[in-house]
Scaffold this motif. Structure first.
Motif, short mmCIF file in Angstrom:
data_model
loop_
_atom_site.label_atom_id
_atom_site.label_comp_id
_atom_site.label_asym_id
_atom_site.label_seq_id
_atom_site.Cartn_x
_atom_site.Cartn_y
_atom_site.Cartn_z
N GLY A 1 55.04 144.81 -28.58
CA GLY A 1 53.99 143.86 -28.21
C GLY A 1 54.48 142.42 -28.34
O GLY A 1 54.14 141.56 -27.53
N LEU A 2 55.30 142.18 -29.35
CA LEU A 2 55.85 140.84 -29.55
C LEU A 2 56.73 140.43 -28.37
O LEU A 2 56.73 139.26 -27.96
N ALA B 1 56.23 141.33 -25.33
CA ALA B 1 55.30 140.96 -24.26
C ALA B 1 54.71 139.56 -24.51
O ALA B 1 54.58 138.76 -23.57
N VAL B 2 54.39 139.27 -25.77
CA VAL B 2 53.83 137.94 -26.09
C VAL B 2 54.86 136.85 -25.78
O VAL B 2 54.53 135.81 -25.18
N CYS B 3 56.10 137.08 -26.18
CA CYS B 3 57.15 136.10 -25.92
C CYS B 3 57.33 135.88 -24.42
O CYS B 3 57.53 134.75 -23.96
N GLN B 4 57.26 136.95 -23.66
CA GLN B 4 57.42 136.83 -22.21
C GLN B 4 56.29 135.98 -21.62
O GLN B 4 56.52 135.13 -20.76
N ARG B 5 55.07 136.20 -22.12
CA ARG B 5 53.94 135.41 -21.61
C ARG B 5 54.11 133.94 -21.97
O ARG B 5 53.81 133.06 -21.18
N LEU B 6 54.61 133.69 -23.18
CA LEU B 6 54.86 132.30 -23.59
C LEU B 6 55.93 131.67 -22.69
O LEU B 6 55.84 130.50 -22.31
N MET B 7 56.93 132.46 -22.35
CA MET B 7 58.02 131.95 -21.52
C MET B 7 57.50 131.54 -20.14
O MET B 7 57.93 130.55 -19.55
N GLU B 8 56.57 132.35 -19.67
CA GLU B 8 56.03 132.06 -18.33
C GLU B 8 54.98 130.96 -18.38
O GLU B 8 54.43 130.59 -17.33
N GLY B 9 54.68 130.47 -19.57
CA GLY B 9 53.77 129.33 -19.72
C GLY B 9 52.33 129.72 -19.59
O GLY B 9 51.49 128.89 -19.25
#
Lengths: 592, 30
Positions: free
Chosen positions: B19-20, B22-30
């Motif tokens: 899950g982390l 996925a969270v990091c990926q969402r942060l990366m995509e802004g």
């Protein structure tokens, strides 16, 4: 301190420096897929592993795939080690008929070895069968170290590469920003780096008298019978044996640290001679130091690698000095008893409590700082018996986040997180665009780097606080006052930074500590590796800007000093209050 | 029983870690 003491430290650092470049250059060739002198021997084996496992070695992975592969592989390995311990009483290679390991200790040990921590809440010779030691623990020594190396190499590729499409067909979830292939990096780390070095070191250790046998323990007659506490005359002793040399080699080279025997490298069958001591100490820092050069080669500017190595060494050297000085100065409590603690031709002098006479002060203090700087955790002296400031040096090196050399791979990727912070803050201060090696450092990289630095701090301080205020935690503390706090703080600093060494005075083999430290080790390993890989993925997508007038040079002495300042300030701000309540106040009380 | 508890504990931890990602990926995509 004697002249020989200084010479020993100088020789150690000189040998380390001399080996950095050749090994670093070799590792760069391994990770860049270039031919090495071991190619003819190992390439067929490598290809066989890929074919047998179904790994598609030619495919690049994006960071999510890479991180997922890492997690799945580590989870499976952890569960296998857990099962081996729980079933060892019915499995072969158990000549001492050792019983199954308890569930909480098996969990703690499985986590410990999978995370490259090697915290040991057990005595190896009375708890683990030969099968568990070899198939479980030694295998994890290799693959956990290789996992750290793989994560680092992925980050370096992110820094070094220009955006390129992933190979066809693309891995799920990404179209660009490949950072390598986890299975390839894992396999090549083990085959080309860890196995050959371990083989050579194991042979050297066997030549010095380190045991390597499947035979059962031996009972021998004592040369001088003794009387035990019950007034019984003891004439025989059982000597624990086993396949130790092969585990010790990788335990040092992989910055694992888990001893085959309970007393680790203070045991004469693990570390019999001054030469074996020197070799094992060199092995502790060898790969982490050489990786700095590897990093420089892979990003096309070796000055960058030397700058990071210089920063690490400049933090390390004073800590060695502090530990040696603290131990060599002796213990005021001994002085009041009239004990002669003066160094002479006949004795090492200083505080020899908890130390092996064949190693003395310098080699004990040097080992303690090397093993805590490197997230290794093996010991050749009992850190709990160090003077407060000697123990502080070891503890603080862990609390800096294991970035002063650090674990294989994990140390350098931790330090590169500090570099990102340093570049960003410096950029803000002087009005330059924050960039590192031509890649823009933006909000996302800063958030991820902050996670890498702050998560271990949180784990250590919260874990310590919970332990000292709960009955389950405080019941294991046998030393009252500041030393008791130091023991708990040391335990969580060790687990929360994947080091594994211990202040041995704490009874950590309890359900509370087995679970709490197990969780600390898991978080410290994987919740740092994930943001690191996320940084790698983000950077891999970015174009490299050519260096210009606005570029902050990151290979200069000025930047080295700035980087050290960032590392030290973060470490000092986070842990000074806790250290003040532990080793610092203990030091003041000793002198009072 | 204890074994089940620890195995589930490990699996939950690694599930949260996924899950982390996925969270990091969402942060990366802004």
């Amino acid at each position: 301190m004697t002249t020989f003491g200084w010479l020993q430290i100088g020789l150690y650092l000189l040998l380390l420096l001399l080996l950095t470049k050749p090994l670093g250059a070799y590792m760069a060739r391994v990770y860049q897929g270039e031919r090495t002198f071991l190619e003819a021997l190992l390439r067929p084996m490598e290809q066989f592993i890929y074919r047998a496992s179904g790994a598609r070695a030619q495919d690049e992975m994006d960071w999510k795939t890479y991180a997922t592969a890492m997690l799945v592989f580590n989870a499976l390995g952890l569960l296998v080690v857990y099962a081996l311990q729980r079933l060892q009483d019915v499995l072969p290679l158990n000549p001492q008929d050792l019983s199954a390991v308890s569930p909480d200790l098996a969990f703690n040990t499985a986590v410990s070895f999978a995370t490259n921590t090697n915290w040991q809440g057990y005595s190896g010779e009375t708890t683990m069968s030969y099968l568990t030691q070899m198939l479980g623990l030694t295998v994890q020594n290799f693959v956990s170290a290789a996992t750290g190396l793989a994560a680092l190499v992925a980050l370096v590729r992110g820094l070094a590469r220009r955006p390129a499409p992933l190979s066809s067909p693309p891995q799920a979830g990404g179209t660009e920003g490949g950072i390598g292939n986890f299975w390839v990096d894992l396999t090549r780390s083990v085959l080309y780096i860890l196995l050959p070095l371990s083989f050579l070191l194991a042979l050297a250790l066997v030549s010095q008298g380190v045991v390597q046998t499947f035979g059962s323990y031996r009972t021998v007659s004592l040369l001088q019978p003794i009387t035990d506490a019950n007034d019984q005359t003891v004439t025989q002793q059982t000597l624990a044996l086993g396949p130790a040399a092969s585990q010790i080699a990788i335990k040092q080279l992989g910055t694992n640290g888990g001893g085959f025997f309970s007393t680790n490298s203070a045991h004469p069958f693990e570390n019999p001679t001054p030469l074996s001591n020197l070799l094992e100490m060199l092995a502790i820092l060898l790969i982490p130091a050489a990786l700095c050069y590897t990093f420089g080669r892979m990003v096309g500017d070796t000055r960058q690698g030397w700058a990071v190595l210089a920063a690490m060494s400049i933090v390390f050297a004073p800590m060695v000095g502090l530990a040696v000085w603290a131990e060599q100065s002796g213990n005021p409590a001994f002085a009041r008893l009239g004990v002669d603690q003066t160094a002479s031709d006949l004795q090492a002098g200083g505080n020899m409590e908890g130390k092996e006479v064949r190693f003395g002060i310098v080699n004990s203090a040097l080992w303690a700082t090397a093993t805590t700087a490197a997230s290794n955790g093996s010991v050749n002296a009992m850190h709990d018996s160090f003077m407060p400031l000697g123990g502080l040096a070891a503890m603080w090196l862990m609390q800096l986040g294991e970035v002063v050399y650090g674990g294989v791979g994990s140390g350098l990727y931790g330090m590169l997180a500090f570099v990102i912070i340093a570049v960003f803050v410096a950029g803000l201060m002087v009005g330059r665009t924050p960039e590192y090696l031509g890649k823009k450092i933006e909000a996302f990289e800063m958030k991820m780097a902050s996670l890498v630095i702050l998560i271990p701090v949180l784990v250590v301080l919260v874990g310590t606080a919970v332990a000292v205020v709960t009955p389950a935690g405080s019941a294991s503390v046998f030393n009252p006052g500041p030393h008791g706090l130091s023991e708990v703080l040391y335990a969580f600093s060790s687990a929360g930074n994947n080091n594994g060494s211990a202040f041995a005075g704490l009874n950590a083999n309890t359900p509370f500590y087995n679970v709490a430290l197990g969780l600390a080790m898991l978080i410290a390993r994987y919740w740092l590796a994930i943001p690191v890989l996320a940084i790698a993925g983000s950077l891999a997508r970015k174009n490299k800007a050519p260096a210009g007038a606005g570029t902050l040079p990151t290979h200069t002495p000025l930047f080295v000093v700035w980087l050290i300042a960032v590392v030290v300030i973060v470490g000092a701000l986070a842990f000074l209050p806790a250290l003040a309540l532990g080793p610092l106040v203990e030091h003041l009380m000793l002198g009072a | 029983m204890h074994d089940l508890v620890f195995v589930v504990f490990v699996l939950v931890f690694f599930a949260v870690s996924l899950g982390l990602i996925a969270v990091c990926q969402r942060l990366m995509e802004g």
